[in-house]
Design a protein around this motif. Structure first.
Motif, PDB file in Angstrom:
ATOM      1  N   LEU A 140     -95.826 -17.024  14.999  1.00 26.65           N
ATOM      2  CA  LEU A 140     -95.231 -15.943  15.883  1.00 26.65           C
ATOM      3  C   LEU A 140     -95.080 -16.399  17.285  1.00 26.65           C
ATOM      4  O   LEU A 140     -95.654 -17.315  17.811  1.00 26.65           O
ATOM      5  CB  LEU A 140     -96.464 -14.989  16.085  1.00 26.65           C
ATOM      6  CG  LEU A 140     -97.095 -14.361  14.826  1.00 26.65           C
ATOM      7  CD1 LEU A 140     -98.452 -13.378  14.925  1.00 26.65           C
ATOM      8  CD2 LEU A 140     -95.825 -13.679  14.014  1.00 26.65           C
ATOM      9  N   PRO A 141     -93.910 -16.257  17.585  1.00 23.54           N
ATOM     10  CA  PRO A 141     -93.114 -17.023  18.734  1.00 23.54           C
ATOM     11  C   PRO A 141     -93.627 -16.583  19.985  1.00 23.54           C
ATOM     12  O   PRO A 141     -93.558 -17.455  21.105  1.00 23.54           O
ATOM     13  CB  PRO A 141     -91.747 -16.710  18.662  1.00 23.54           C
ATOM     14  CG  PRO A 141     -91.439 -15.217  17.872  1.00 23.54           C
ATOM     15  CD  PRO A 141     -92.634 -15.515  16.936  1.00 23.54           C
ATOM     16  N   ILE A 143     -95.471  -2.720  13.646  1.00 21.30           N
ATOM     17  CA  ILE A 143     -96.883  -3.484  14.050  1.00 21.30           C
ATOM     18  C   ILE A 143     -96.252  -4.514  15.412  1.00 21.30           C
ATOM     19  O   ILE A 143     -95.362  -5.260  15.025  1.00 21.30           O
ATOM     20  CB  ILE A 143     -97.847  -4.324  13.069  1.00 21.30           C
ATOM     21  CG1 ILE A 143     -98.865  -4.671  13.652  1.00 21.30           C
ATOM     22  CG2 ILE A 143     -96.578  -5.371  12.120  1.00 21.30           C
ATOM     23  CD1 ILE A 143     -99.969  -5.619  12.833  1.00 21.30           C
ATOM     24  N   ARG A 144     -96.911  -4.391  16.368  1.00 20.42           N
ATOM     25  CA  ARG A 144     -96.549  -5.384  17.471  1.00 20.42           C
ATOM     26  C   ARG A 144     -97.095  -6.745  17.053  1.00 20.42           C
ATOM     27  O   ARG A 144     -97.894  -7.031  16.417  1.00 20.42           O
ATOM     28  CB  ARG A 144     -97.320  -4.879  18.820  1.00 20.42           C
ATOM     29  CG  ARG A 144     -96.545  -3.419  19.095  1.00 20.42           C
ATOM     30  CD  ARG A 144     -96.923  -3.170  20.535  1.00 20.42           C
ATOM     31  NE  ARG A 144     -98.415  -2.867  20.675  1.00 20.42           N
ATOM     32  CZ  ARG A 144     -99.402  -3.626  21.388  1.00 20.42           C
ATOM     33  NH1 ARG A 144     -98.894  -4.752  21.770  1.00 20.42           N
ATOM     34  NH2 ARG A 144    -100.617  -3.214  21.252  1.00 20.42           N
ATOM     35  N   GLU A 145     -96.465  -7.794  17.744  1.00 15.01           N
ATOM     36  CA  GLU A 145     -96.732  -8.960  17.672  1.00 15.01           C
ATOM     37  C   GLU A 145     -98.224  -9.729  17.774  1.00 15.01           C
ATOM     38  O   GLU A 145     -98.860 -10.213  17.135  1.00 15.01           O
ATOM     39  CB  GLU A 145     -95.894 -10.248  18.414  1.00 15.01           C
ATOM     40  CG  GLU A 145     -95.924 -11.503  17.824  1.00 15.01           C
ATOM     41  CD  GLU A 145     -94.870 -12.320  18.306  1.00 15.01           C
ATOM     42  OE1 GLU A 145     -94.922 -13.476  18.601  1.00 15.01           O
ATOM     43  OE2 GLU A 145     -93.612 -11.719  18.449  1.00 15.01           O
ATOM     44  N   THR A 205     -88.478  -9.781  14.710  1.00 15.33           N
ATOM     45  CA  THR A 205     -89.736  -8.866  15.024  1.00 15.33           C
ATOM     46  C   THR A 205     -90.773  -9.191  13.962  1.00 15.33           C
ATOM     47  O   THR A 205     -90.720 -10.196  12.967  1.00 15.33           O
ATOM     48  CB  THR A 205     -89.325  -7.239  14.507  1.00 15.33           C
ATOM     49  OG1 THR A 205     -88.922  -7.334  13.267  1.00 15.33           O
ATOM     50  CG2 THR A 205     -88.290  -6.840  15.468  1.00 15.33           C
ATOM     51  N   PRO A 206     -92.289  -9.013  14.234  1.00 14.00           N
ATOM     52  CA  PRO A 206     -93.324  -9.072  13.270  1.00 14.00           C
ATOM     53  C   PRO A 206     -92.951  -8.844  11.633  1.00 14.00           C
ATOM     54  O   PRO A 206     -93.215  -9.369  10.964  1.00 14.00           O
ATOM     55  CB  PRO A 206     -94.480  -8.450  13.725  1.00 14.00           C
ATOM     56  CG  PRO A 206     -94.078  -8.136  15.137  1.00 14.00           C
ATOM     57  CD  PRO A 206     -92.816  -8.154  15.442  1.00 14.00           C
ATOM     58  N   VAL A 207     -92.471  -7.619  11.489  1.00 13.61           N
ATOM     59  CA  VAL A 207     -91.886  -7.061  10.333  1.00 13.61           C
ATOM     60  C   VAL A 207     -90.794  -8.046   9.821  1.00 13.61           C
ATOM     61  O   VAL A 207     -90.828  -8.472   8.560  1.00 13.61           O
ATOM     62  CB  VAL A 207     -91.325  -5.706  10.453  1.00 13.61           C
ATOM     63  CG1 VAL A 207     -90.625  -5.142   8.952  1.00 13.61           C
ATOM     64  CG2 VAL A 207     -92.441  -4.679  10.676  1.00 13.61           C
ATOM     65  N   GLU A 208     -89.863  -8.481  10.451  1.00 16.53           N
ATOM     66  CA  GLU A 208     -88.951  -9.493   9.926  1.00 16.53           C
ATOM     67  C   GLU A 208     -89.258 -10.727   9.536  1.00 16.53           C
ATOM     68  O   GLU A 208     -89.011 -11.298   8.690  1.00 16.53           O
ATOM     69  CB  GLU A 208     -87.759  -9.647  11.116  1.00 16.53           C
ATOM     70  CG  GLU A 208     -87.034  -8.197  11.251  1.00 16.53           C
ATOM     71  CD  GLU A 208     -86.154  -8.478  12.564  1.00 16.53           C
ATOM     72  OE1 GLU A 208     -85.005  -7.881  12.487  1.00 16.53           O
ATOM     73  OE2 GLU A 208     -86.202  -9.359  13.227  1.00 16.53           O
TER      74      GLU A 208
END
Length: 668
Positions: A452-453, A579-581, A521-524
């Motif tokens: 997660l960046p 969902i947020r990171e 994004t987190p989903v991606e």
């Protein structure tokens, strides 16, 4: 002219003769002729000179063939140094660990050590080399005393062998000792050993023969002794230690459990029982007596100048020094053992023949059923010493505890992460449902988390280190309790995958560097992991049969299937709103902590299992591992005490899929 094989002095001698010998002179004892100019020398004188040159040739030839003896002497010294170092290691290890009976961990009677001892005894076995110097004679005598020291020191090691190895090693030792005794008797007769030392040799040879008899006697008692110890071990374990409730896993209870086993295993250690045997005490006394004999011999001949006269030359001093050091070290150890033995009640005066000493002889004769006799009682000092050594083991292991991963255990979430990291809603890619273990989900969840960046790098690195530390314990649980073949390949997949993450920051050759996921994004990110995992699984299954046994599955397929299911599970459970990171990282962090907590609840069971080693020769080492694990997991166990464990069958708690099934059934 002299033949080409002569050395320079011999050639010079014959060149001189060439100018002196009369023309036509020949020597019938040789196949060559020496012809020179006319001279007044007589044939008798010529013959004398030729013989003189022959002696020069003999001296030079002897010098040539004796040159390797110095290197052989250094080889003997090296073998002696090995034996000395091994005895010293046992001495220091025993004192450091407060095992004053000094178990044989480094120096024992086996094929390798008997070979080294044979090399170290080369001086006593050498029946052809003259030993005219005082150093030469005393070095040979010292080798004999060194052998006695070795025999007395290594006697307890006989108890750590299987019956087959015991017979083979004792026979090898008997052959070596008998060979030494016979060779030395021949050397005394031929005069290689000075008559001044004859009585000393006879005394020490008698001592060696007594040591051999004691060694054989101890070896005969060992099989019966082990049966006695095994009977008492099982009886005590069944009547005392197994009465505890399986869920009694508090830190104090585990300390008591391990300490009881430690004392029981130590007092029932075959090496310990042989070491406190009066036969062993007698061997210690005999070896120590040899020191007084050597001292008396040294005082008797101290007025003589020390010299080297043998072909071993200066290497004799190296042999003398190393073996003298070995005698000093070995007998120091024997003296410590002697002091311990005299502290055990009645052992000095009670030299009666115990029944188990002769039980094996009766078995050979009558094949009767064993009737076990009581072992000698131990003093409070000995038992206290064992307890102290156990406490020291635990304390030292406590200092090796890792602290990073404990942060994962600070906010337990009721084990919800164990249930929620996978779901049946994910469509399977394989026709066979793969089992889960503890380590692979941890590694898979960590791979997603560290990629997660936008998570602070320090937090991400802390999680990475924490998982690495925690995997030590999860792998230990799996190796101890998940030993079925189907879990072996899954465990291997987790280990290999984590090594790739640590070494290359990659998951199955896909980068986990934060820069590779910037702008997503987190989903991606989750979809990317799921899609790549699916592609890997499909590529492998096109060329393999996914209906074969799980233990034969490629580990890459196992790792990819785990990632696919975990990533898809998270996507399914958060498909209604993005969902947020930070939320994803927190979710992953919580799942990792919950899985670790559930897995660590099995550590007390692993500790108890290590205490219950079935092979008698391995019990001391196994309980020592249990004690160190208890020390290293002290903080984990303290945190477990504050949690309520689910009401599960203890045997099922070792498997994460059993946890998931239980938690699903417990939902109201």
């Amino acid at each position: 002219m002299a033949p080409s094989h002569y050395y320079s002095s011999t050639s010079d001698c014959y060149d001189i003769l060439k100018t002196l010998l009369p023309k036509g002179f020949s020597l019938n004892t040789t196949n060559y002729h020496l012809i020179g100019s006319s001279t007044n020398i007589t044939y008798e004188a010529a013959n004398f000179l030729v013989q003189l040159c022959g002696k020069v040739d003999g001296i030079e030839a002897a010098d040539k063939y004796s040159r390797p003896m110095v290197w052989i002497g250094l080889y003997i010294a090296a073998a002696s140094l090995y034996c000395t170092a091994a005895m010293a290691a046992d001495f220091l290890h025993g004192v450091h660990n407060e095992n004053l009976w000094l178990p044989c961990n480094y120096f024992s009677v086996n094929a390798a050590s008997i070979t080294m001892i044979s090399v170290a005894m080369k001086l006593t076995l050498d029946m052809t080399t003259r030993m005219p110097g005082i150093y030469d004679q005393e070095a040979k005598l010292l080798s004999l005393a060194f052998m006695c020291t070795i025999m007395a020191n290594s006697m307890p090691s006989l108890a750590s062998m299987s019956s087959k190895s015991l017979v083979a090693n004792v026979i090898g030792l008997i052959i070596l000792v008998i060979t030494i005794i016979v060779n030395l008797c021949i050397e005394i007769t031929t005069g290689i050993i000075s008559h001044d030392y004859t009585m000393t040799y006879i005394l020490i040879l008698t001592m060696m023969l007594c040591l051999l008899i004691l060694t054989i006697s101890s070896a005969i008692t060992i099989p019966t002794c082990k049966k006695i110890l095994e009977f008492k071990y099982q009886a005590f374990k069944n009547s005392t230690l197994n009465n505890q409730h399986p869920q009694q896993n508090s830190l104090d209870q585990l300390r008591l459990y391990v300490t009881r086993y430690w004392v029981m295993i130590q007092t029932g250690n075959p090496q310990f029982v042989i070491a406190i045997n009066p036969l062993s005490l007698a061997s210690n006394i005999i070896s120590i007596i040899n020191i007084f004999i050597l001292v008396a011999c040294g005082l008797l001949y101290h007025y003589r100048s020390l010299s080297f006269g043998s072909d071993y030359k200066g290497s004799t001093f190296a042999i003398f020094a190393t073996q003298l050091t070995g005698i000093a070290v070995g007998n120091s150890a024997l003296f410590v053992r002697f002091l311990l033995l005299t502290s055990i009640s009645n052992i000095v005066m009670d030299f009666k023949v115990e029944k188990y000493w002769t039980q094996k002889l009766h078995e050979w004769k009558e094949h009767q059923i064993l009737i076990l006799s009581d072992q000698r009682s131990l003093t409070e000092f000995t038992l206290k010493n064992f307890s102290i050594s156990m406490n020291r083991l635990i304390r030292n292991a406590e200092k090796e505890q890792h602290n990073n991963f404990l942060t994962l255990l600070e906010n337990p979430n009721g084990y919800r992460g164990v249930e929620n990291f996978d779901t049946d809603q994910v469509q399977p890619l394989l026709s066979i449902e793969l089992s889960n273990n503890w380590s692979l989900p941890l590694v898979t969840l960590s791979c997603i988390a560290i990629s997660l960046p936008n998570i602070h790098k320090g937090i991400s690195n802390t999680l990475f280190k924490s998982v690495g530390e925690g995997l030590y314990y999860t792998c230990l649980v799996e190796e101890s309790l998940n030993s079925a073949s189907e879990y072996g390949n899954i465990h291997k997949a987790a280990i290999n995958l984590w090594q790739e993450v640590e070494d290359d920051c990659k998951w199955l050759a896909n980068s986990l560097k934060r820069s590779a996921y910037y702008g997503k994004t987190p989903v991606e990110i989750l979809k990317q992991f799921a899609d790549k995992a699916k592609d890997i699984v499909m590529d492998i299954t096109r060329n393999t049969d996914d209906t074969e046994q799980v233990e034969n599955f490629p580990i890459k397929l196992i790792a990819a299937n785990s990632m696919y299911r975990i990533a898809r599970t998270i996507l399914i459970k958060h498909d209604r709103e993005p969902i947020r990171e930070e939320e994803l990282f927190k979710l992953l962090y919580g799942m990792i902590g919950d899985i670790m907590f559930a897995c660590f609840s099995n550590i007390p069971q692993v500790i108890k299992m290590k205490c219950n080693e079935s092979v008698i020769e391995k019990r001391v080492a196994s309980v020592e591992v249990a004690a160190k694990l208890l020390g290293r997991s002290t903080e984990i166990i303290k945190r477990l005490e504050a949690l309520d464990l689910p009401n599960m069958d203890p045997d099922k708690m070792a498997f994460i899929d059993e946890w998931r099934l239980h938690l699903k059934q417990s939902i109201p």
